[in-house]
Design a protein around this motif. Structure first.
Motif, PDB file in Angstrom:
ATOM      1  N   MET A 177       2.931  14.468  13.338  1.00  0.00           N
ATOM      2  CA  MET A 177       1.716  14.190  12.560  1.00  0.00           C
ATOM      3  C   MET A 177       0.808  13.149  12.930  1.00  0.00           C
ATOM      4  SD  MET A 177       1.694  12.810   8.567  1.00  0.00           S
ATOM      5  CE  MET A 177       2.103  14.400   7.803  1.00  0.00           C
ATOM      6  N   THR A 178      -0.498  13.445  13.116  1.00  0.00           N
ATOM      7  CA  THR A 178      -1.517  12.369  13.530  1.00  0.00           C
ATOM      8  C   THR A 178      -1.845  11.300  12.218  1.00  0.00           C
ATOM      9  OG1 THR A 178      -2.359  13.857  15.123  1.00  0.00           O
ATOM     10  CG2 THR A 178      -3.527  11.974  14.516  1.00  0.00           C
ATOM     11  N   ARG A 179      -1.674  10.377  12.536  1.00  0.00           N
ATOM     12  CA  ARG A 179      -2.083   9.204  11.242  1.00  0.00           C
ATOM     13  C   ARG A 179      -3.425   8.590  11.660  1.00  0.00           C
ATOM     14  NH1 ARG A 179       3.381   5.965  10.517  1.00  0.00           N
ATOM     15  NH2 ARG A 179       4.670   7.551   9.898  1.00  0.00           N
ATOM     16  N   THR A 180      -4.333   8.696  10.484  1.00  0.00           N
ATOM     17  CA  THR A 180      -5.487   8.058  10.710  1.00  0.00           C
ATOM     18  C   THR A 180      -5.409   6.410  10.645  1.00  0.00           C
ATOM     19  OG1 THR A 180      -6.123   7.979   8.440  1.00  0.00           O
ATOM     20  CG2 THR A 180      -6.752   9.986   9.829  1.00  0.00           C
ATOM     21  N   ARG A 181      -6.332   5.900  10.940  1.00  0.00           N
ATOM     22  CA  ARG A 181      -6.148   4.278  10.501  1.00  0.00           C
ATOM     23  C   ARG A 181      -5.790   3.498   9.576  1.00  0.00           C
ATOM     24  NH1 ARG A 181     -11.370   0.835  12.824  1.00  0.00           N
ATOM     25  NH2 ARG A 181     -10.545  -1.063  12.185  1.00  0.00           N
ATOM     26  N   SER A 182      -6.385   4.582   8.420  1.00  0.00           N
ATOM     27  CA  SER A 182      -6.195   3.845   7.008  1.00  0.00           C
ATOM     28  C   SER A 182      -4.719   4.083   6.413  1.00  0.00           C
ATOM     29  CB  SER A 182      -7.171   4.392   6.027  1.00  0.00           C
ATOM     30  OG  SER A 182      -7.183   5.851   6.062  1.00  0.00           O
ATOM     31  N   SER A 183      -4.053   5.396   7.170  1.00  0.00           N
ATOM     32  CA  SER A 183      -2.558   5.541   6.643  1.00  0.00           C
ATOM     33  C   SER A 183      -1.675   5.409   7.680  1.00  0.00           C
ATOM     34  CB  SER A 183      -2.704   7.041   6.315  1.00  0.00           C
ATOM     35  OG  SER A 183      -2.850   7.689   7.596  1.00  0.00           O
ATOM     36  N   ALA A 184      -2.108   4.704   8.624  1.00  0.00           N
ATOM     37  CA  ALA A 184      -0.973   4.199   9.671  1.00  0.00           C
ATOM     38  C   ALA A 184       0.028   3.348   9.422  1.00  0.00           C
ATOM     39  CB  ALA A 184      -1.702   3.764  11.069  1.00  0.00           C
ATOM     40  N   VAL A 185      -0.293   2.511   8.404  1.00  0.00           N
ATOM     41  CA  VAL A 185       0.746   1.526   7.921  1.00  0.00           C
ATOM     42  C   VAL A 185       1.647   1.980   6.951  1.00  0.00           C
ATOM     43  CG1 VAL A 185      -0.746  -0.303   8.750  1.00  0.00           C
ATOM     44  CG2 VAL A 185      -0.641   0.370   6.484  1.00  0.00           C
ATOM     45  N   PHE A 186       1.536   3.137   6.511  1.00  0.00           N
ATOM     46  CA  PHE A 186       2.366   3.744   5.548  1.00  0.00           C
ATOM     47  C   PHE A 186       3.773   4.800   6.259  1.00  0.00           C
ATOM     48  CE2 PHE A 186      -1.477   2.695   3.349  1.00  0.00           C
ATOM     49  CZ  PHE A 186      -0.866   1.975   2.061  1.00  0.00           C
ATOM     50  N   THR A 187       4.608   4.918   5.531  1.00  0.00           N
ATOM     51  CA  THR A 187       5.652   5.905   6.037  1.00  0.00           C
ATOM     52  C   THR A 187       5.029   7.519   5.350  1.00  0.00           C
ATOM     53  OG1 THR A 187       6.833   5.748   3.695  1.00  0.00           O
ATOM     54  CG2 THR A 187       7.425   4.259   5.343  1.00  0.00           C
ATOM     55  N   ASP A 188       5.662   8.348   6.223  1.00  0.00           N
ATOM     56  CA  ASP A 188       5.371   9.664   5.914  1.00  0.00           C
ATOM     57  C   ASP A 188       5.622  10.183   4.383  1.00  0.00           C
ATOM     58  OD1 ASP A 188       4.322  10.132   8.196  1.00  0.00           O
ATOM     59  OD2 ASP A 188       6.550  10.919   9.104  1.00  0.00           O
ATOM     60  N   ASP A 189       6.564   9.544   3.712  1.00  0.00           N
ATOM     61  CA  ASP A 189       6.687   9.636   2.226  1.00  0.00           C
ATOM     62  C   ASP A 189       6.284   8.543   1.258  1.00  0.00           C
ATOM     63  OD1 ASP A 189       8.633   8.061   3.046  1.00  0.00           O
ATOM     64  OD2 ASP A 189      10.126   9.213   1.985  1.00  0.00           O
ATOM     65  N   ALA A 190       5.239   7.938   1.785  1.00  0.00           N
ATOM     66  CA  ALA A 190       5.032   6.386   1.134  1.00  0.00           C
ATOM     67  C   ALA A 190       4.379   7.049  -0.182  1.00  0.00           C
ATOM     68  CB  ALA A 190       4.060   5.896   1.862  1.00  0.00           C
ATOM     69  N   LYS A 191       4.405   6.024  -1.192  1.00  0.00           N
ATOM     70  CA  LYS A 191       3.755   6.021  -2.474  1.00  0.00           C
ATOM     71  C   LYS A 191       2.959   4.876  -2.818  1.00  0.00           C
ATOM     72  CE  LYS A 191       5.950   5.393  -6.681  1.00  0.00           C
ATOM     73  NZ  LYS A 191       6.737   5.473  -7.681  1.00  0.00           N
ATOM     74  N   VAL A 192       1.795   5.166  -3.316  1.00  0.00           N
ATOM     75  CA  VAL A 192       0.793   4.049  -3.725  1.00  0.00           C
ATOM     76  C   VAL A 192       0.575   3.992  -5.157  1.00  0.00           C
ATOM     77  CG1 VAL A 192      -1.484   3.052  -3.442  1.00  0.00           C
ATOM     78  CG2 VAL A 192      -0.348   3.654  -1.305  1.00  0.00           C
ATOM     79  N   VAL A 193       0.551   3.182  -6.220  1.00  0.00           N
ATOM     80  CA  VAL A 193       0.221   3.256  -7.309  1.00  0.00           C
ATOM     81  C   VAL A 193      -1.081   2.261  -7.541  1.00  0.00           C
ATOM     82  CG1 VAL A 193       0.726   2.813  -9.811  1.00  0.00           C
ATOM     83  CG2 VAL A 193       2.397   3.765  -8.108  1.00  0.00           C
ATOM     84  N   ASP A 194      -1.889   2.673  -7.792  1.00  0.00           N
ATOM     85  CA  ASP A 194      -3.116   1.752  -8.319  1.00  0.00           C
ATOM     86  C   ASP A 194      -4.142   2.363  -9.248  1.00  0.00           C
ATOM     87  OD1 ASP A 194      -5.092  -0.220  -7.789  1.00  0.00           O
ATOM     88  OD2 ASP A 194      -6.320   0.835  -6.263  1.00  0.00           O
ATOM     89  N   GLU A 195      -4.332   1.143 -10.283  1.00  0.00           N
ATOM     90  CA  GLU A 195      -5.497   1.477 -11.404  1.00  0.00           C
ATOM     91  C   GLU A 195      -4.763   2.560 -12.207  1.00  0.00           C
ATOM     92  OE1 GLU A 195      -9.406   2.367  -9.748  1.00  0.00           O
ATOM     93  OE2 GLU A 195      -9.845   0.334  -9.945  1.00  0.00           O
ATOM     94  N   GLY A 196      -3.383   3.000 -12.266  1.00  0.00           N
ATOM     95  CA  GLY A 196      -2.637   4.062 -13.270  1.00  0.00           C
ATOM     96  C   GLY A 196      -2.763   5.309 -12.502  1.00  0.00           C
ATOM     97  N   GLN A 197      -3.201   5.577 -11.217  1.00  0.00           N
ATOM     98  CA  GLN A 197      -2.913   6.681 -10.325  1.00  0.00           C
ATOM     99  C   GLN A 197      -1.990   6.494  -9.470  1.00  0.00           C
ATOM    100  OE1 GLN A 197      -4.595   9.436 -11.099  1.00  0.00           O
ATOM    101  NE2 GLN A 197      -5.511   8.500 -12.714  1.00  0.00           N
ATOM    102  N   THR A 198      -1.193   7.568  -9.283  1.00  0.00           N
ATOM    103  CA  THR A 198      -0.183   7.512  -8.152  1.00  0.00           C
ATOM    104  C   THR A 198      -0.580   8.478  -6.835  1.00  0.00           C
ATOM    105  OG1 THR A 198       1.488   7.300  -9.620  1.00  0.00           O
ATOM    106  CG2 THR A 198       2.180   8.042  -7.442  1.00  0.00           C
ATOM    107  N   TYR A 199      -0.711   7.816  -5.684  1.00  0.00           N
ATOM    108  CA  TYR A 199      -1.075   8.727  -4.299  1.00  0.00           C
ATOM    109  C   TYR A 199       0.241   8.751  -3.674  1.00  0.00           C
ATOM    110  CZ  TYR A 199      -5.151   7.074  -6.386  1.00  0.00           C
ATOM    111  OH  TYR A 199      -6.579   6.696  -7.287  1.00  0.00           O
ATOM    112  N   ARG A 200       0.465  10.094  -3.021  1.00  0.00           N
ATOM    113  CA  ARG A 200       1.597  10.176  -2.094  1.00  0.00           C
ATOM    114  C   ARG A 200       0.980  10.908  -1.143  1.00  0.00           C
ATOM    115  NH1 ARG A 200       6.432   9.995  -5.203  1.00  0.00           N
ATOM    116  NH2 ARG A 200       6.013   9.809  -7.651  1.00  0.00           N
ATOM    117  N   SER A 201       1.696  10.888  -0.036  1.00  0.00           N
ATOM    118  CA  SER A 201       1.353  11.581   1.466  1.00  0.00           C
ATOM    119  C   SER A 201       0.119  10.798   2.053  1.00  0.00           C
ATOM    120  CB  SER A 201       0.951  13.141   1.215  1.00  0.00           C
ATOM    121  OG  SER A 201      -0.370  13.116   0.749  1.00  0.00           O
ATOM    122  N   HIS A 202      -0.074  10.987   3.450  1.00  0.00           N
ATOM    123  CA  HIS A 202      -1.123  10.395   4.047  1.00  0.00           C
ATOM    124  C   HIS A 202      -2.414  10.941   3.749  1.00  0.00           C
ATOM    125  CE1 HIS A 202       1.165   7.953   6.958  1.00  0.00           C
ATOM    126  NE2 HIS A 202       2.171   8.935   6.939  1.00  0.00           N
TER     127      HIS A 202
END
Length: 92
Positions: free
Chosen positions: A1-26
């Motif tokens: 998988m090619t990672r873009t600059r903004s997602s390069a610091v995250f694992t492949d199965d990372a999870k981000v929670v911000d402003e009550g929303q959950t984001y998964r995957s690059h």
């Protein structure tokens, strides 16, 4: 998988929670970085850092900018896995 600059610091199965929303995957994390976090112009100053465990950390930061409620202090709770962010939660 090619990672873009903004997602390069995250694992492949990372999870981000911000402003009550959950984001998964690059793709979702990249979209979050390109939209939600770039809606406003702001500065970030780390005011405190805590080590909660070998790979668990909390940064408290002061954000100031052109967004409603500025300035605000937010906590960035994150977990690292092999040097990459596996989980990130941003909340007051």
């Amino acid at each position: 998988m090619t990672r873009t600059r903004s997602s390069a610091v995250f694992t492949d199965d990372a999870k981000v929670v911000d402003e009550g929303q959950t984001y998964r995957s690059h793709d979702e994390i990249r979209h979050w970085r390109e939209t939600v976090t770039s809606k406003f112009t702001y500065t970030v100053e780390v005011v405190r850092s805590e080590v909660l465990g070998a790979d668990h950390f909390v940064l408290t930061a002061q954000l100031e900018g052109n967004f409603p409620g500025s300035p605000v202090q937010l906590k960035f709770r994150f977990v690292l896995d092999d040097g990459l962010i596996a989980a990130l939660e941003i909340a007051p």
